[in-house]
Design a protein around this motif. Structure first.
Motif: not given
Length: 411
Positions: A259-261, A264-266, A277-279
């Motif tokens: 889920d793409p969200a 945002f949550h992280l 987040v990418d890593v």
């Protein structure tokens, strides 16, 4: 190119490595297709470090692998070292038998739908695509430029990972986001592992004794990176990877579909940056994130010892595989074969058995004895009564690149 030039050097340039193979594409004695005999293979790794390593195997002479260690400053030095190893075997880059150099290029966008002779305009377009392939295209460009400097007179050919997937219809390639935004930033599903999917889908048709145009195949490329494709009559109509190689199946260190969200949550709740987040999603997720291991052999060993984390990781991996098999069966309408390939797909019999288990109503089944056989040859592992063939087809991306390169320069 001279009439006797039948060799192709295949280069796969990574950020700190160069994989290479030299193949002779001379047609077989019956005048059939190019044989693709390997003359030499090798790897230069840890480029730019004090502990650089070059491993070279001269297959043409049957010699042992030669390994050298020591600093290799950059890709130019790496290719010069490769050239020296080839020359020592009488296979140098200055040989009149060398027809072309074929380069694996990860991202070709929508412009490149086939192998392409590299000139300044092509190189600029590959550079323009760096924002959508920041980890891969720069290294590919470095390899191309270095090879051009060493042999400026020789055709250099780019074979793109994305090219096979450019046949996807727009409804499969588009994300459901604002069209103007998507077009402005080239956001769409491109797909990757295209040379493998092309090779394996064609070989699967051969295994069935049919022309590729007659066969619908689901290809499961299962390595540390993993992707699925739906191939109808030799043309890709859908694939699991998207804008980047992150989308789709559970992989060694990548999450696959999410889920793409979550991102945002992280950022909001965990205070993670975009790079964090990418890593997380690319390097600390997938099997390694679920159980700490990304080697399927180790995961199976742990399962046999009763490790519940390893069991859950395996079950999540298989669940995602089944979802894609089911989805692509619906996309294709008729499936003639499901083909497993790459490191896990070719070697992990428990993965193949589990992925097909319970899908008998869809015409899929695996014969336990056939599935247990270890072989480097394409083979069927489904029982004769199965409506859909299940195959194991070892991939050969280097041969595919060499064949496409040789065909182009001989056109």
């Amino acid at each position: 190119m001279t009439a006797t030039a039948t060799r192709v050097l295949v280069l796969n340039s990574g950020s700190s490595s160069v994989k290479y193979q030299l193949l002779d594409m001379k047609p077989d004695s019956a005048g059939g297709s190019a044989a693709g005999t390997r003359l030499a293979v090798g790897l230069v790794e840890r480029i730019g470090e004090e502990t650089s390593r070059l491993a070279h195997t001269p297959l043409a002479t049957g010699g042992d692998t030669r390994e050298t260690e020591g600093p290799i400053a950059d890709h130019e030095a790496a290719l010069k070292a490769v050239a020296a190893e080839l020359s020592a075997d009488g296979l140098g880059l200055d040989s009149p038998q060398l027809a072309a150099i074929g380069h694996r290029v990860v991202h070709g966008g929508l412009k490149f739908t086939a192998p392409t002779v590299i000139d300044d305009a092509v190189l600029k377009e590959i550079e323009r695509l760096v924002p959508v392939a920041p980890l891969h295209n720069p290294a590919n460009i470095t390899g191309i430029r270095t090879a051009q400097a060493l042999r400026p007179d020789l055709p250099q050919v780019a074979v793109f990972d994305t090219a096979f997937h450019t046949t996807m219809p727009e409804y499969a390639a588009r994300y459901a986001i604002d069209v103007a935004t998507a077009d402005a930033h080239r956001i769409r599903r491109y797909g990757f592992h295209g040379t493998s999917h092309a090779y394996v889908s064609r070989k699967t048709a051969e295994l069935l004794g049919k022309d590729p145009s007659e066969v619908n195949v689901i290809v499961l490329h299962l390595g540390n990176g993993a992707s699925a494709s739906a191939v109808a009559g030799g043309r890709c109509v859908d694939t699991s990877m998207g804008l980047t190689p992150l989308e789709g199946l559970v992989m060694g260190t990548r999450s696959g579909d999410i889920d793409p969200a979550v991102t945002f949550h992280l950022k909001r709740v965990a205070g993670m940056s975009e790079d964090d987040v990418d890593v997380l999603l690319n390097k600390k997720s997938g099997l390694v994130g679920l159980c700490g291991d990304n080697d399927m052999r180790e995961i199976r060993r742990r399962i046999d010892e009763g490790d519940e984390r390893a069991r859950l990781a395996f079950d999540i991996y298989i669940h995602r595989l089944k979802k894609y098999i089911g989805a692509y069966t619906a996309v294709l309408g008729r499936v003639d074969a499901v083909a497993f390939t790459a490191g896990v797909g070719e070697n992990a019999a428990p993965v193949r058995a589990a992925a097909v288990a319970g899908l008998e109503e869809m015409g899929l089944a695996v014969d336990a004895d056939l599935n247990a056989v270890r072989s480097g040859e394409p083979r069927l592992i489904s029982p004769e009564y199965a409506r859909v063939a299940v195959a194991v087809v070892p991939t050969d991306e280097e041969l595919e690149i060499a064949q496409q390169t040789y065909a182009l320069v001989n056109a």
